[in-house]
Every structure is written in structure tokens, then in C-alpha cells.
Write an enzyme that holds these catalytic residues in place. Structure first.
Site, PDB file in Angstrom:
ATOM      1  N   SER A  24     -16.452   9.989  -5.283  1.00 54.96           N
ATOM      2  CA  SER A  24     -15.028   9.666  -5.111  1.00 54.96           C
ATOM      3  C   SER A  24     -14.148  10.557  -5.974  1.00 54.96           C
ATOM      4  O   SER A  24     -12.924  10.499  -5.870  1.00 54.96           O
ATOM      5  CB  SER A  24     -14.765   8.195  -5.448  1.00 54.96           C
ATOM      6  OG  SER A  24     -15.093   7.925  -6.794  1.00 54.96           O
ATOM      7  N   ASN A 111     -16.013  -1.158 -13.327  1.00 52.31           N
ATOM      8  CA  ASN A 111     -15.405  -2.137 -12.421  1.00 52.31           C
ATOM      9  C   ASN A 111     -14.029  -2.593 -12.903  1.00 52.31           C
ATOM     10  O   ASN A 111     -13.118  -2.762 -12.096  1.00 52.31           O
ATOM     11  CB  ASN A 111     -16.322  -3.345 -12.240  1.00 52.31           C
ATOM     12  CG  ASN A 111     -17.641  -2.966 -11.589  1.00 52.31           C
ATOM     13  OD1 ASN A 111     -17.815  -1.816 -11.174  1.00 52.31           O
ATOM     14  ND2 ASN A 111     -18.567  -3.909 -11.489  1.00 52.31           N
ATOM     15  N   HIS A 157      18.663  -5.360  24.334  1.00 58.32           N
ATOM     16  CA  HIS A 157      17.806  -4.861  25.432  1.00 58.32           C
ATOM     17  C   HIS A 157      18.100  -3.389  25.739  1.00 58.32           C
ATOM     18  O   HIS A 157      17.899  -2.942  26.857  1.00 58.32           O
ATOM     19  CB  HIS A 157      17.995  -5.695  26.702  1.00 58.32           C
ATOM     20  CG  HIS A 157      17.950  -7.174  26.473  1.00 58.32           C
ATOM     21  ND1 HIS A 157      16.791  -7.909  26.550  1.00 58.32           N
ATOM     22  CD2 HIS A 157      18.929  -8.051  26.123  1.00 58.32           C
ATOM     23  CE1 HIS A 157      17.066  -9.181  26.288  1.00 58.32           C
ATOM     24  NE2 HIS A 157      18.343  -9.289  26.010  1.00 58.32           N
ATOM     25  N   SER A 278      11.246  24.909  20.808  1.00 61.86           N
ATOM     26  CA  SER A 278      10.117  24.913  21.733  1.00 61.86           C
ATOM     27  C   SER A 278       9.626  26.338  21.884  1.00 61.86           C
ATOM     28  O   SER A 278      10.414  27.283  21.908  1.00 61.86           O
ATOM     29  CB  SER A 278      10.582  24.369  23.091  1.00 61.86           C
ATOM     30  OG  SER A 278       9.714  24.823  24.115  1.00 61.86           O
ATOM     31  N   LYS A 284      15.684  24.422  23.700  1.00 65.11           N
ATOM     32  CA  LYS A 284      15.332  23.147  23.072  1.00 65.11           C
ATOM     33  C   LYS A 284      15.600  23.099  21.571  1.00 65.11           C
ATOM     34  O   LYS A 284      15.389  24.055  20.851  1.00 65.11           O
ATOM     35  CB  LYS A 284      13.843  22.838  23.290  1.00 65.11           C
ATOM     36  CG  LYS A 284      13.452  22.482  24.707  1.00 65.11           C
ATOM     37  CD  LYS A 284      14.151  21.239  25.254  1.00 65.11           C
ATOM     38  CE  LYS A 284      13.708  19.957  24.602  1.00 65.11           C
ATOM     39  NZ  LYS A 284      12.318  19.629  24.903  1.00 65.11           N
ATOM     40  N   ASN A 286      14.429  20.114  19.017  1.00 64.00           N
ATOM     41  CA  ASN A 286      13.685  18.860  19.076  1.00 64.00           C
ATOM     42  C   ASN A 286      13.750  18.048  17.774  1.00 64.00           C
ATOM     43  O   ASN A 286      13.723  18.620  16.691  1.00 64.00           O
ATOM     44  CB  ASN A 286      12.222  19.149  19.417  1.00 64.00           C
ATOM     45  CG  ASN A 286      12.065  19.723  20.807  1.00 64.00           C
ATOM     46  OD1 ASN A 286      12.844  19.405  21.706  1.00 64.00           O
ATOM     47  ND2 ASN A 286      11.087  20.595  20.993  1.00 64.00           N
ATOM     48  N   GLU A 291      10.568  11.948  14.811  1.00 61.94           N
ATOM     49  CA  GLU A 291       9.375  11.632  15.610  1.00 61.94           C
ATOM     50  C   GLU A 291       8.147  11.487  14.712  1.00 61.94           C
ATOM     51  O   GLU A 291       7.338  10.565  14.874  1.00 61.94           O
ATOM     52  CB  GLU A 291       9.124  12.717  16.661  1.00 61.94           C
ATOM     53  CG  GLU A 291      10.067  12.618  17.845  1.00 61.94           C
ATOM     54  CD  GLU A 291       9.937  13.792  18.809  1.00 61.94           C
ATOM     55  OE1 GLU A 291      10.355  13.640  19.946  1.00 61.94           O
ATOM     56  OE2 GLU A 291       9.420  14.863  18.417  1.00 61.94           O
ATOM     57  N   LYS A 326      -8.915   3.197  -2.546  1.00 58.74           N
ATOM     58  CA  LYS A 326      -8.058   4.239  -3.120  1.00 58.74           C
ATOM     59  C   LYS A 326      -7.475   5.208  -2.104  1.00 58.74           C
ATOM     60  O   LYS A 326      -6.284   5.522  -2.152  1.00 58.74           O
ATOM     61  CB  LYS A 326      -8.814   4.989  -4.216  1.00 58.74           C
ATOM     62  CG  LYS A 326      -8.754   4.227  -5.543  1.00 58.74           C
ATOM     63  CD  LYS A 326      -9.627   4.823  -6.605  1.00 58.74           C
ATOM     64  CE  LYS A 326     -11.085   4.548  -6.333  1.00 58.74           C
ATOM     65  NZ  LYS A 326     -11.404   3.080  -6.306  1.00 58.74           N
TER      66      LYS A 326
HETATM   67  N1  ARG Z   1     -15.671   4.757  -8.124  1.00 62.84           N
HETATM   68  C1  ARG Z   1     -15.789   3.333  -8.174  1.00 62.84           C
HETATM   69  C2  ARG Z   1     -14.702   2.671  -7.360  1.00 62.84           C
HETATM   70  O1  ARG Z   1     -13.802   3.326  -7.023  1.00 62.84           O
HETATM   71  C3  ARG Z   1     -15.680   2.863  -9.582  1.00 62.84           C
HETATM   72  C4  ARG Z   1     -16.417   1.616  -9.852  1.00 62.84           C
HETATM   73  C5  ARG Z   1     -17.861   1.845  -9.630  1.00 62.84           C
HETATM   74  N2  ARG Z   1     -18.652   0.752 -10.089  1.00 62.84           N
HETATM   75  C6  ARG Z   1     -19.931   0.625  -9.783  1.00 62.84           C
HETATM   76  N3  ARG Z   1     -20.577  -0.342 -10.278  1.00 62.84           N
HETATM   77  N4  ARG Z   1     -20.535   1.488  -8.991  1.00 62.84           N
HETATM   78  O2  ARG Z   1     -14.749   1.517  -7.048  1.00 62.84           O
END
Ligand code: ARG
Length: 463
Positions: A24, A111, A157, A278, A284, A286, A291, A326
């Protein structure tokens, strides 16, 4: 390869595909400054309660400060095998200051750490977003002020219904954005709660001081249940849902900008700088900006649905599914920022065409309700007056005549209650000015609301 902080109990290296699958850091690196800010507060707390010495804490704090600089100058090497931003920063800290860096993660889990980062991030972004909405409101109010008195048809309407002030129409959007800001501020109250100290899920055996961390990070409250803390993403969902409603308003407004800029309506001219051409049709121009605003609403709703679906069957407490929160939040923040960055200047620069608006607003059929109300004032029950005017409408349509082209005698054939004073009713302006009820479109009412809007925006931008 860098060793993973959790590698102790493993005998095999992580499969490459798994690393790519679970990573991540490619996107959560945007949380780096909040991660460092949170770690610094945590570190000071650990020293204060005696879980590390002052010297150790000093070493960690300066290490973190240096890492922040490395990231900001682009020197920092993000390692995907270290999964996320938290482990990337921690690994670098260990590299820089040695084993003492390992004390930072005392009484903390990723966590609760990731939640701290996300809450700090969202707290900032929501405040920025509110400011951006205020700027758009200011642009709307300025146009409303400038064109006070200009009349357009009001629609139901998408059929011409009754004449209204153009400023009244703009103020309708102002109201929507007032509610959007209220929702965002309400959401902010629940974002602004400190999660750190929940640990992996059940709290800590160590003598941590959660209140101290919360104070340092300016959280007015701390979470009350460690299990709920690490599994809760309501604050993200609330943000996504407030964002969805906000973007729905942006989208409806864009739809009107598109309609109004057609030759059929011709109420406005969009600035050239905000339109595209266009590749085939040379004539045109646009309305791609509104949009795209309308189109991007889809991805914002999508993220809300996506995260709701991620959450729906998760047992307590933390599950890795939660990492999906995220990208949804980030994309919505980015999309809304982009939308505001084009909508506000577009509204500042848009050309209003009062003559075409007045021409459309001059359609006398929209005065039918005013005529019915006239009879009501003479004592005719509304249901009867509605029917009488309906017959007059029918007659005019057949004879291809405007209301104002019928003589008083002709009107009196429809109802004996018509007298000379009815002749003042045949103008859009008279109709608008007669709508003096609270919240109505009469100039004095709109003027009051405009002033109130200006005052409240001034107060907000001072705050
Ligand atoms: N990258 C993880 C998340 O976004 C962080 C927490 C990960 N915790 C774990 N026990 N693997 O949630």
C-alpha cells in the site's frame, strides 16, 4: 531485501506476487507527514511515562525529523517489500539510529497507527474542502449581487413554470452548499477523535497516557472502545457520503451550466478558457468542464458504495480488507479538489446574458398562477379560479394570443371578477415582485437573503 519488522516467526520469504498484492506504500505514502507527526507525539508520551529515556526519545525525534526531510527532498527510497508507509519509516529509523529506533513501536500497532494517520489527514482535508466550497459560494453570491433584478423562467419538469430572479436561482445552490458544509463539519467532529492507544485491538499492558497524545495532536476526544477503534471506518463513510451529496450538487449545477449554454437556452456564455473544441466540427465550443464535473460524480458515489461493501461483512476487529479505505478516500479528496479548482473560476468568469434570459422570462403563460391568485383575492375559491384560468390558457393557445392581448371585456367573459387592475399583472417583473412570502423570489426577499449570505461568508472566512 529489507527485512520485514514482522519476519521473526516466518521461515520463508514473502512470495513476490503477494508483495505486489498487499503493498500500500504506493498510495499511503501520502500520509507520511501525519505518520511522523503521530510518531513524534507517541514518542514524547513514551518518554514521559518512562517507557524510554529522554535521550532515546531525542534520538528518535531527530531521526524522524530527518526522515521527513528525506521524504520532502525526494531522497527517501520507498520500499514496496516493506508494505506500507508505517514500516517504511520505521525501517529507515532503525537504519539511521540503530536498535533504539525499535522502541518507537512500543504499545502501538499499525492498526491504531494507520487510523491516527488517516484521521489527521482527513481532518486537514475536510477543512480545506470547506474553504473551497466557501470560495465557490462567494463566486455565486458575487454573480447574484451583480445581476440582481435579472429574471429567468423558473422550471418544473424542465417546463417553464413561473418567473424567478436569476439571483434567487443562484441562492438555491448557496443553500445546498450551506448544508454540505454543515454535514462536513458534523463529520469532522467524528473524524477528530484520537484512536492511538487501542493497540492491535485490545489496548495495552503498558502504562501509556492516551490523553497526553490526544492533547498534543489537538484531538478534543479519544476513542472509548479499543475493538471499535481499530475496526471502525464510519468516519470515512461519513466523509464519502457527505462528499457524494456535495458532488451531486456540483453535478446538478453543471447540468444547468450545460443546458444554459446551449443555443436553445442561450442564458450564459461559458468562458473560452473553460471550453474545448471539436477535432472535426470547426464551429464547436463544448462545455467539457461541467460535463466532467457531472461525470466525476459517478466515481465519488462509486467509492462510497465500494467502501460500504468492503465493510458489510467484516467481523470485529481489524481485517486487511480495511486497507481498501484509503484509495477511496484519497481519490474522493483529489476529485473534489479538482472540481472546485475549475468550478469556482468558471463561475467568476461566466458571461450572463440578461437579454436572452428576459426574453425567455417574458413568456406570459408563466403568469397563469398570478391570474388565478388575483381571482382568489377577489374571493373566488382557488380550485375554481384555477379552472377559469385554465380555460383562458386554452383559448389563448388556440387563438395564438398572449394574455396581455385579450381585452378586459374578453377576460370578463371568463370571470366577472376581473376588473381593470388586472392589467398590471402582465409582466414577469410584477409577478416576481409579488412573491414576497418568506423564501420567495421578490427582490426585497432575495436582497435580504443575499445580505445574510454575504455576512455569513464573511464570518466564515474570518474564522
Ligand atoms: N497498511 C495497513 C492498512 O492500511 C496498515 C495496517 C496493517 N495491519 C496489519 N495487521 N496488517 O490497513
Amino acid at each position: 531485501m529489507n527485512k520485514k519488522p514482522w519476519s521473526g516467526r516466518f521461515q520463508e520469504a514473502t512470495n513476490k506476487a503477494v508483495e505486489l498484492f498487499t503493498v500500500s506504500v504506493s498510495y499511503d505514502k501520502r500520509l507520511y507527514s501525519y505518520d511522523i507527526q503521530g510518531s513524534m507525539a507517541h514518542c514524547r508520551m513514551l518518554a514521559k511515562v518512562g517507557l524510554m529515556s529522554q535521550e532515546e526519545s531525542q534520538q528518535i525525534l531527530s531521526g524522524l525529523q530527518e526522515i521527513k526531510t528525506e521524504i520532502e527532498t525526494g531522497e527517501f527510497v520507498f520500499r514496496p517489500e516493506l508494505e506500507d508507509i508505517h514500516m517504511n519509516i520505521e525501517a529507515r529509523l532503525l537504519e539511521k539510529i540503530g536498535p533504539v529506533g525499535g522502541k518507537l513501536h512500543t504499545a502501538r500497532s499499525r492498526n491504531d497507527q494507520v487510523l491516527l494517520d488517516l484521521r489527521l489527514y482527513l481532518r486537514d482535508e475536510i477543512q480545506q474542502l470547506i474553504k473551497a466550497v466557501i470560495s465557490l459560494q462567494e463566486a455565486l453570491i458575487a454573480q447574484g449581487r451583480r445581476h440582481l433584478g435579472v429574471i429567468i423562467p423558473g422550471y418544473t419538469h424542465l417546463q417553464r413554470a413561473q418567473p424567478v430572479l436569476f439571483s434567487h436561482h443562484l441562492l438555491a445552490y448557496f443553500e445546498m452548499f450551506q448544508r454540505d458544509k454543515e454535514r462536513l463539519r458534523e463529520c469532522l467532529r467524528r473524524v477528530n477523535v484520537c484512536p492511538l492507544g487501542a493497540g492491535a485491538l485490545s489496548g495495552s499492558t503498558l502504562p501509556i497516557d492516551r490523553t497526553m497524545v490526544a492533547k498534543e495532536l489537538k484531538f478534543p476526544a479519544i476513542t472509548k472502545n479499543s475493538l471499535d477503534t481499530v475496526s471502525d471506518r464510519d468516519f470515512c463513510l461519513e466523509f464519502l457520503s457527505s462528499a457524494s451529496i456535495l458532488s451531486m450538487h456540483f453535478s446538478r449545477m453543471s447540468e444547468e451550466l450545460i443546458l444554459w449554454s446551449t443555443s436553445e437556452f442561450s442564458f450564459i456564455d461559458l468562458p473560452d478558457a473553460f471550453c474545448t473544441g471539436s477535432s472535426l466540427m470547426p464551429q464547436k465550443k463544448n462545455p467539457d468542464v461541467p460535463e466532467l464535473v457531472r461525470g466525476k460524480t459517478g466515481r465519488i458515489y462509486g467509492h462510497l458504495m465500494g467502501l460500504l461493501t468492503v465493510m458489510k461483512s467484516l467481523p470485529l476487529t481489524y481485517n486487511r480488507d480495511l486497507q481498501e479505505d484509503k484509495e477511496a478516500v484519497f481519490d474522493v479528496v483529489d476529485t473534489l479538489r479538482l472540481i472546485c479548482s475549475v468550478l469556482t473560476p468558471l463561475w467568476i468568469k461566466v458571461t450572463i446574458k440578461p437579454e436572452s434570459m428576459a426574453k425567455a422570462a417574458g413568456d406570459e403563460m408563466m403568469l397563469a398562477t398570478d391570474l388565478a391568485d388575483y381571482l382568489v383575492r377577489k374571493g373566488v375559491p382557488f380550485r375554481d379560479s384555477h379552472h377559469i384560468i385554465g380555460q383562458a390558457v386554452n383559448y389563448c393557445l388556440k387563438q395564438q394570443k398572449k394574455f396581455s392581448e385579450l381585452s378586459l371585456e374578453q377576460w370578463q367573459k371568463f370571470s366577472v371578477d376581473f376588473s381593470k387592475d388586472m392589467m398590471t399583472l402582465f409582466s414577469a417583473k410584477a409577478s416576481v415582485e409579488a412573491k414576497k412570502s418568506l423564501g420567495g423570489t421578490a427582490t426585497i426577499r432575495v436582497q435580504e437573503v443575499l445580505e445574510e449570505a454575504e455576512r455569513s461568508l464573511e464570518q466564515e472566512s474570518d474564522a
